[in-house]
Design a protein around this motif. Structure first.
Motif, short mmCIF file in Angstrom:
data_model
loop_
_atom_site.label_atom_id
_atom_site.label_comp_id
_atom_site.label_asym_id
_atom_site.label_seq_id
_atom_site.Cartn_x
_atom_site.Cartn_y
_atom_site.Cartn_z
N GLY A 17 -2.86 0.99 -7.89
CA GLY A 17 -1.73 0.55 -8.22
C GLY A 17 -0.55 1.03 -7.36
N THR A 18 0.70 0.72 -7.83
CA THR A 18 1.94 0.88 -6.83
C THR A 18 3.19 1.40 -7.85
OG1 THR A 18 1.18 -0.81 -5.64
CG2 THR A 18 3.54 -0.11 -5.18
N PHE A 19 3.77 2.29 -7.44
CA PHE A 19 4.68 2.77 -8.16
C PHE A 19 6.37 2.27 -7.47
CE2 PHE A 19 1.64 6.10 -8.78
CZ PHE A 19 1.85 6.37 -10.14
N TYR A 20 7.11 1.88 -8.24
CA TYR A 20 8.39 1.22 -7.73
C TYR A 20 9.43 1.75 -8.59
CZ TYR A 20 5.95 -2.71 -6.08
OH TYR A 20 5.03 -3.57 -5.26
N ALA A 21 10.45 2.30 -8.00
CA ALA A 21 11.75 2.75 -8.50
C ALA A 21 13.01 1.82 -7.95
CB ALA A 21 11.81 4.06 -8.23
N GLU A 22 13.72 1.33 -9.27
CA GLU A 22 14.71 0.51 -8.71
C GLU A 22 14.44 -0.66 -7.54
OE1 GLU A 22 17.77 3.20 -7.22
OE2 GLU A 22 17.78 4.17 -8.79
N GLY A 23 13.23 -1.24 -7.84
CA GLY A 23 12.78 -2.44 -6.92
C GLY A 23 12.38 -2.05 -5.49
N VAL A 92 -4.06 8.17 -17.82
CA VAL A 92 -3.32 9.37 -18.06
C VAL A 92 -2.46 9.60 -16.55
CG1 VAL A 92 -3.55 11.81 -18.28
CG2 VAL A 92 -4.93 10.37 -19.55
N PHE A 93 -3.21 9.52 -15.52
CA PHE A 93 -2.34 9.66 -14.05
C PHE A 93 -1.26 8.67 -13.92
CE2 PHE A 93 -6.38 11.74 -12.28
CZ PHE A 93 -5.73 12.94 -12.41
N SER A 94 -1.45 7.55 -14.49
CA SER A 94 -0.30 6.61 -14.27
C SER A 94 0.88 6.82 -15.17
CB SER A 94 -0.99 5.09 -14.62
OG SER A 94 -2.05 4.63 -13.92
N GLN A 95 0.45 7.24 -16.26
CA GLN A 95 1.81 7.59 -17.31
C GLN A 95 2.23 9.11 -17.02
OE1 GLN A 95 2.95 5.94 -19.73
NE2 GLN A 95 1.55 4.18 -19.06
N ILE A 96 1.73 9.81 -16.28
CA ILE A 96 2.43 11.07 -16.06
C ILE A 96 2.83 10.99 -14.70
CG2 ILE A 96 1.68 13.62 -15.20
CD1 ILE A 96 -0.75 13.48 -17.28
N LYS A 103 8.47 2.24 -12.39
CA LYS A 103 7.64 1.20 -12.92
C LYS A 103 6.39 1.28 -12.23
CE LYS A 103 7.64 -3.93 -13.03
NZ LYS A 103 8.05 -5.05 -12.56
N PHE A 104 5.20 1.18 -13.00
CA PHE A 104 3.90 0.99 -12.23
C PHE A 104 3.19 -0.33 -12.50
CE2 PHE A 104 -0.72 1.80 -12.79
CZ PHE A 104 -0.93 2.51 -11.51
N GLU A 105 2.84 -1.00 -11.37
CA GLU A 105 2.07 -2.02 -11.55
C GLU A 105 0.85 -2.00 -11.04
OE1 GLU A 105 4.00 -5.01 -9.21
OE2 GLU A 105 5.89 -5.16 -10.27
N LEU A 106 -0.02 -2.36 -11.67
CA LEU A 106 -1.55 -2.57 -11.46
C LEU A 106 -1.90 -3.42 -10.01
CD1 LEU A 106 -2.95 -2.67 -15.16
CD2 LEU A 106 -2.97 -0.74 -13.62
N GLU A 107 -2.98 -3.14 -9.24
CA GLU A 107 -3.20 -3.92 -8.52
C GLU A 107 -4.62 -4.51 -8.88
OE1 GLU A 107 -1.90 -4.31 -5.62
OE2 GLU A 107 -0.35 -3.13 -5.98
N PHE A 108 -5.27 -5.37 -8.08
CA PHE A 108 -6.39 -6.19 -8.39
C PHE A 108 -7.49 -5.15 -8.53
CE2 PHE A 108 -10.43 -8.09 -6.53
CZ PHE A 108 -10.64 -8.80 -7.44
N ALA A 109 -7.72 -4.30 -7.49
CA ALA A 109 -8.87 -3.38 -7.61
C ALA A 109 -8.99 -2.69 -9.18
CB ALA A 109 -8.99 -2.36 -6.41
#
Length: 141
Positions: A17-23, A92-96, A103-109
């Protein structure tokens, strides 16, 4: 089962996953750590790594436990529960770690354990089908 083990190892090695803030990308989440763009590694997601490591080790062991089919089927069920637990912990980790404006985006893995779960389920059904066939053959004698 070999495909399921390969999928869990694939998920261990690739970002989930990847975390994004303001693009802008702020951090990349792996199973073992979160790698920030400043170069720091945060090991808060290590339980995800441990769960998948145990699951892949048990999956590899269950491939070679073909002499005891009932034990092999139980290992498949245990792996299914481990993968479900991984998804719960991943959520849980992604939400916390995400927060409200991140913004959290899932990766293929992150989808690989889902496919591994399906493979373990198919393996479980095939093992029990084989066990029924052996029991039926013993009854005929």
């Amino acid at each position: 089962m070999l495909v399921a083990v390969a999928l869990t190892i694939l998920c261990l090695c690739l970002p989930i996953g990847t975390f994004y803030a303001e693009g802008m990308r702020m951090a990349t989440e792996y199973n073992l750590w979160i790698y920030t763009m400043q170069g720091a590694k945060d090991f808060t997601t290590m339980p995800l790594f441990i769960i998948l490591l145990i699951s892949s080790a048990l999956g590899l062991y269950s491939i070679f436990a073909f002499h005891n089919r009932i034990f092999q089927a139980r290992l498949c069920v245990l792996n299914m529960f481990l993968i479900i637990g991984w998804y719960i912990l991943f959520t849980v980790f992604s939400q916390i770690l995400g927060g409200s404006n991140i913004k959290f985006e899932l990766e293929f893995a992150s989808a690989a354990p889902c496919f591994a779960l399906a493979m373990y389920f198919l393996s479980y059904k095939a093992i029990w089908k084989d066990e029924k066939l052996v029991r039926a053959a013993d009854r005929i004698r």
